[in-house]
Design an enzyme around this catalytic site. Structure first.
Site, mmCIF file in Angstrom:
data_model
loop_
_atom_site.group_PDB
_atom_site.id
_atom_site.type_symbol
_atom_site.label_atom_id
_atom_site.label_comp_id
_atom_site.label_asym_id
_atom_site.label_seq_id
_atom_site.Cartn_x
_atom_site.Cartn_y
_atom_site.Cartn_z
ATOM 1 N N GLY A 249 -3.104 -0.889 -0.112
ATOM 2 C CA GLY A 249 -3.787 -1.891 -0.071
ATOM 3 C C GLY A 249 -5.253 -2.082 0.534
ATOM 4 O O GLY A 249 -5.902 -3.186 0.266
ATOM 5 N N GLU A 291 1.244 3.485 1.211
ATOM 6 C CA GLU A 291 1.156 3.792 -0.059
ATOM 7 C C GLU A 291 -0.395 3.633 -0.488
ATOM 8 O O GLU A 291 -0.568 2.808 -1.523
ATOM 9 C CB GLU A 291 1.919 3.031 -0.921
ATOM 10 C CG GLU A 291 3.359 3.391 -0.834
ATOM 11 C CD GLU A 291 4.367 2.515 -1.644
ATOM 12 O OE1 GLU A 291 5.525 2.912 -1.928
ATOM 13 O OE2 GLU A 291 3.959 1.184 -1.955
ATOM 14 N N PRO A 292 -1.136 4.484 -0.029
ATOM 15 C CA PRO A 292 -2.700 4.169 -0.267
ATOM 16 C C PRO A 292 -2.928 4.882 -1.696
ATOM 17 O O PRO A 292 -2.565 5.983 -2.032
ATOM 18 C CB PRO A 292 -3.478 4.918 0.827
ATOM 19 C CG PRO A 292 -2.497 6.138 1.202
ATOM 20 C CD PRO A 292 -1.193 5.394 0.819
ATOM 21 N N GLY A 293 -3.678 4.088 -2.524
ATOM 22 C CA GLY A 293 -4.009 4.372 -3.914
ATOM 23 C C GLY A 293 -5.637 4.546 -4.045
ATOM 24 O O GLY A 293 -6.116 5.561 -3.778
ATOM 25 N N ARG A 294 -6.140 3.362 -3.843
ATOM 26 C CA ARG A 294 -7.521 3.147 -4.065
ATOM 27 C C ARG A 294 -8.440 3.871 -3.001
ATOM 28 O O ARG A 294 -9.281 4.609 -2.971
ATOM 29 C CB ARG A 294 -8.027 1.692 -4.194
ATOM 30 C CG ARG A 294 -9.261 1.175 -4.197
ATOM 31 C CD ARG A 294 -9.308 -0.246 -4.128
ATOM 32 N NE ARG A 294 -8.649 -1.190 -4.661
ATOM 33 C CZ ARG A 294 -8.666 -1.793 -5.777
ATOM 34 N NH1 ARG A 294 -9.910 -1.619 -6.502
ATOM 35 N NH2 ARG A 294 -7.740 -2.460 -6.239
ATOM 36 N N TYR A 335 -11.174 -8.314 -13.726
ATOM 37 C CA TYR A 335 -11.260 -8.913 -12.481
ATOM 38 C C TYR A 335 -12.483 -9.359 -11.995
ATOM 39 O O TYR A 335 -12.831 -9.557 -10.920
ATOM 40 C CB TYR A 335 -10.582 -8.179 -11.528
ATOM 41 C CG TYR A 335 -9.321 -7.212 -11.918
ATOM 42 C CD1 TYR A 335 -8.003 -7.658 -12.128
ATOM 43 C CD2 TYR A 335 -9.502 -5.776 -11.848
ATOM 44 C CE1 TYR A 335 -7.256 -6.830 -12.323
ATOM 45 C CE2 TYR A 335 -8.552 -4.853 -12.109
ATOM 46 C CZ TYR A 335 -7.188 -5.600 -12.593
ATOM 47 O OH TYR A 335 -6.279 -4.750 -12.765
ATOM 48 N N CYS A 362 -16.183 -3.598 -29.248
ATOM 49 C CA CYS A 362 -16.657 -4.958 -30.166
ATOM 50 C C CYS A 362 -15.832 -5.827 -29.436
ATOM 51 O O CYS A 362 -14.917 -6.606 -29.794
ATOM 52 C CB CYS A 362 -16.014 -4.645 -31.566
ATOM 53 S SG CYS A 362 -16.919 -3.692 -32.508
ATOM 54 N N GLU A 363 -16.553 -6.365 -28.338
ATOM 55 C CA GLU A 363 -15.806 -7.441 -27.320
ATOM 56 C C GLU A 363 -17.019 -7.865 -26.487
ATOM 57 O O GLU A 363 -17.277 -7.113 -25.875
ATOM 58 C CB GLU A 363 -14.636 -6.887 -26.701
ATOM 59 C CG GLU A 363 -13.914 -7.461 -25.747
ATOM 60 C CD GLU A 363 -12.499 -8.112 -26.207
ATOM 61 O OE1 GLU A 363 -12.175 -7.255 -27.416
ATOM 62 O OE2 GLU A 363 -12.194 -8.878 -25.923
ATOM 63 N N TYR A 391 -8.144 3.314 -10.715
ATOM 64 C CA TYR A 391 -7.884 2.292 -11.733
ATOM 65 C C TYR A 391 -9.078 2.325 -12.904
ATOM 66 O O TYR A 391 -9.267 1.089 -13.348
ATOM 67 C CB TYR A 391 -7.808 0.857 -11.162
ATOM 68 C CG TYR A 391 -6.630 0.934 -9.942
ATOM 69 C CD1 TYR A 391 -5.273 1.020 -10.220
ATOM 70 C CD2 TYR A 391 -6.960 0.783 -8.422
ATOM 71 C CE1 TYR A 391 -4.231 1.139 -9.319
ATOM 72 C CE2 TYR A 391 -5.934 0.683 -7.537
ATOM 73 C CZ TYR A 391 -4.780 0.808 -7.805
ATOM 74 O OH TYR A 391 -3.722 0.898 -7.051
HETATM 75 N N1 LLP Z 1 1.999 0.419 -3.695
HETATM 76 C C1 LLP Z 1 2.319 -0.282 -4.435
HETATM 77 C C2 LLP Z 1 3.797 -0.980 -4.643
HETATM 78 C C3 LLP Z 1 1.560 -1.026 -5.486
HETATM 79 O O1 LLP Z 1 1.911 -1.996 -6.175
HETATM 80 C C4 LLP Z 1 0.185 -0.689 -5.393
HETATM 81 C C5 LLP Z 1 -0.945 -1.236 -6.321
HETATM 82 C C6 LLP Z 1 -0.167 0.189 -4.313
HETATM 83 C C7 LLP Z 1 0.839 0.862 -3.500
HETATM 84 C C8 LLP Z 1 -1.563 0.734 -4.179
HETATM 85 O O2 LLP Z 1 -2.418 -0.173 -3.806
HETATM 86 P P1 LLP Z 1 -3.899 0.303 -3.573
HETATM 87 O O3 LLP Z 1 -3.908 1.264 -2.059
HETATM 88 O O4 LLP Z 1 -4.423 1.136 -4.278
HETATM 89 O O5 LLP Z 1 -4.733 -0.924 -3.167
HETATM 90 N N2 LLP Z 1 -5.386 -2.437 -11.305
HETATM 91 C C9 LLP Z 1 -6.022 -3.199 -10.153
HETATM 92 C C10 LLP Z 1 -5.171 -2.717 -8.855
HETATM 93 C C11 LLP Z 1 -3.655 -2.857 -8.919
HETATM 94 C C12 LLP Z 1 -2.746 -2.358 -7.788
HETATM 95 C C13 LLP Z 1 -1.344 -2.435 -8.308
HETATM 96 N N3 LLP Z 1 -0.538 -2.181 -7.195
HETATM 97 C C14 LLP Z 1 -7.479 -3.009 -9.920
HETATM 98 O O6 LLP Z 1 -7.860 -2.324 -10.767
HETATM 99 O O7 LLP Z 1 -8.139 -3.333 -8.792
#
Ligand code: LLP
Length: 433
Positions: A249, A291-294, A335, A362-363, A391
């Site tokens: 997050g 759990e970093p993603g972004r 968003y 087309c939107e 994402y």
């Molecule tokens: N762990 C869990 C359980 C999650 O649900 C998520 C993201 C993460 C880790 C990773 O979070 P991050 O570090 O990436 O913030 N589609 C949306 C974002 C949805 C995130 C969903 N869960 C967007 O494009 O902003």
């Protein structure tokens, strides 16, 4: 404009990304095109790995959240860097298996894993399930019984935190569709349930409060609530959880007015508060997972488009249309997400006005960004959208039968290699009888 260190300008005045001329890459691979800065992805993995080990001990582990971006080449990097992974579907799991990722370091998430998901993941030797609810816990226990194993699980709990981010990506509040709430008392019953099951091994708890969070306090608040819960369960059941997963997050800078977060400092700050609290509560610091993603992939990505038409509506607005759109980046449509956009052919040239960057679907809502200052865009120019690593590709679609773009790695030595081919029309009809 230079929101990230991997962006610059060539001697010819063109945008460079990870040291490479984006216009040349657009010509070589065609557009839309997604570029990935491999060095930066590896650096970010190392920031999490090293800092977490320093702060929490050698067994701490960051899990890359696959939902941000998922393809085989990325899992190979996660394996090389020693990252764990968070998965949310059998599709992500299959991709990891295909990439040779060792699944003992994989954690299976999701609020509705099907029985088939559970069976498949266990057969493949998944490390952990992060159980979302009691029905799922029973299903995991039953399948583990069938497979004659004891399955490690974490329980997903909602700490009741409002992280001040977009409603659609806030997940830790009491009424969330994810997890079981602490404040209603249901989390305690969830723990009681898990402890009574013969084929699951309860390893600890998980929480994730939301995504794209710039503030620091929601994370320490969540960690505090989780530790207090851990201590309470020790008191109530004599069960002291050995693992705590704090989710992902942390925010990423998309536009100049947003801060650049110091992830290492954040992790160190969270660690300090947790250590003090553990001492106060008389519990042992559990093994910590995040759990970093972004924050691993977002600013390692950049998308290039080619400008089609320009439309000026006097007294209203100017449109610049590109050869992609919500099919490769639905985040503005969903968003109203911020992005920085420049003309890659001349990013430093003075802007002549504000433009709405429109996709080709087309939107009417198919926009990449509104009110962007651009320097006289014209047909054939390349537009670059920064910070598209997370994402974007993972949320892409074939809406209007538009093929997904290719992904190209840029390595440390500057070499560019195709990681994911451009989708073909044939790919799109291959399941149709
Ligand atoms: N762990 C869990 C359980 C999650 O649900 C998520 C993201 C993460 C880790 C990773 O979070 P991050 O570090 O990436 O913030 N589609 C949306 C974002 C949805 C995130 C969903 N869960 C967007 O494009 O902003």
């Amino acid at each position: 404009m230079w929101i990230c260190e991997n962006l610059s300008v060539s001697p010819e005045g063109r945008l460079t990304f990870a040291g490479q001329d984006t216009v040349i890459l657009a010509e070589k691979y065609g557009t839309p095109l997604m570029l990935l800065d491999e060095t930066r992805i590896r650096q970010r993995c190392r920031v999490y790995l090293q800092t977490m080990r320093e702060v929490f001990g050698a067994d701490a582990l960051p899990l890359y959240a696959s939902k941000a971006l998922c393809f085989k080449g990325l899992y190979r990097i996660m394996k090389e860097e020693g990252m764990g992974i968070d998965l949310v579907s059998s599709g992500e799991l299959y991709t990891a298996v295909q990439a040779g990722y060792p699944l003992e370091f994989a954690y299976f998430h999701g609020n509705n894993k099907t029985d088939a998901d559970i069976r498949y993941a266990m057969e493949e030797g998944i490390g952990y399930f992060i159980c979302d609810n009691s029905d799922e816990l029973d299903a995991v226990n039953a399948e583990a019984g069938r497979q004659k194993i004891r399955q490690k699980v974490l329980l997903r709990l909602t700490p009741g935190i409002d992280p001040h981010t977009h409603r659609a990506i806030s997940t830790g509040k009491v009424d969330s569709k994810f997890g079981v709430a602490i404040e209603t008392g249901q989390a305690k019953e969830f723990v009681r349930h898990a402890l009574a099951l013969p084929h699951v091994q309860l390893m600890g708890y998980h929480c994730h409060i939301g995504s794209q969070i710039f503030e620091y306090k929601p994370f320490t608040d969540a960690a505090e609530i989780m530790l207090r819960f851990l201590a309470q369960m020790k008191h109530d059941f004599g069960y002291e959880a050995g693992e705590l997963n704090l989710g992902g997050g942390m925010g990423v800078r998309y536009i100049a007015s947003q801060p650049q977060i110091d992830y290492a400092a954040n992790i160190a700050g969270i660690g300090k508060i947790m250590k003090d609290l553990c001492a106060k509560l008389n519990v042992t610091m559990p093994r910590i997972l995040m759990e970093p993603g972004r924050s691993i992939v977002a600013d390692s990505g950049l998308t290039l488009y080619t400008v089609g038409g320009i439309k000026r509506i006097p007294g209203f607005k100017n449109y610049v249309s590109v050869d992609g759109g919500m099919s490769d980046n639905p985040r503005y449509a969903l968003y109203q997400s911020d992005y920085t956009v420049v003309v890659a052919d001349r990013p430093l040239a003075e802007a002549d006005g504000r433009y709405t960057v429109a996709g080709r679907c087309c939107e009417s809502g198919d926009l990449i960004q509104e009110n962007v200052l651009l320097s006289s865009p014209r047909k054939g120019d390349r537009l670059a959208v920064f910070t598209t690593g997370a994402y974007n590709y993972s949320m892409s679609s074939n809406y209007n039968r538009i093929p997904r773009p290719p992904i190209v790695w840029i390595a440390e030595d500057g070499a560019d290699t195709l990681a994911v081919r451009r989708e073909s029309f044939e790919d799109m009809v291959k399941n149709e009888l």
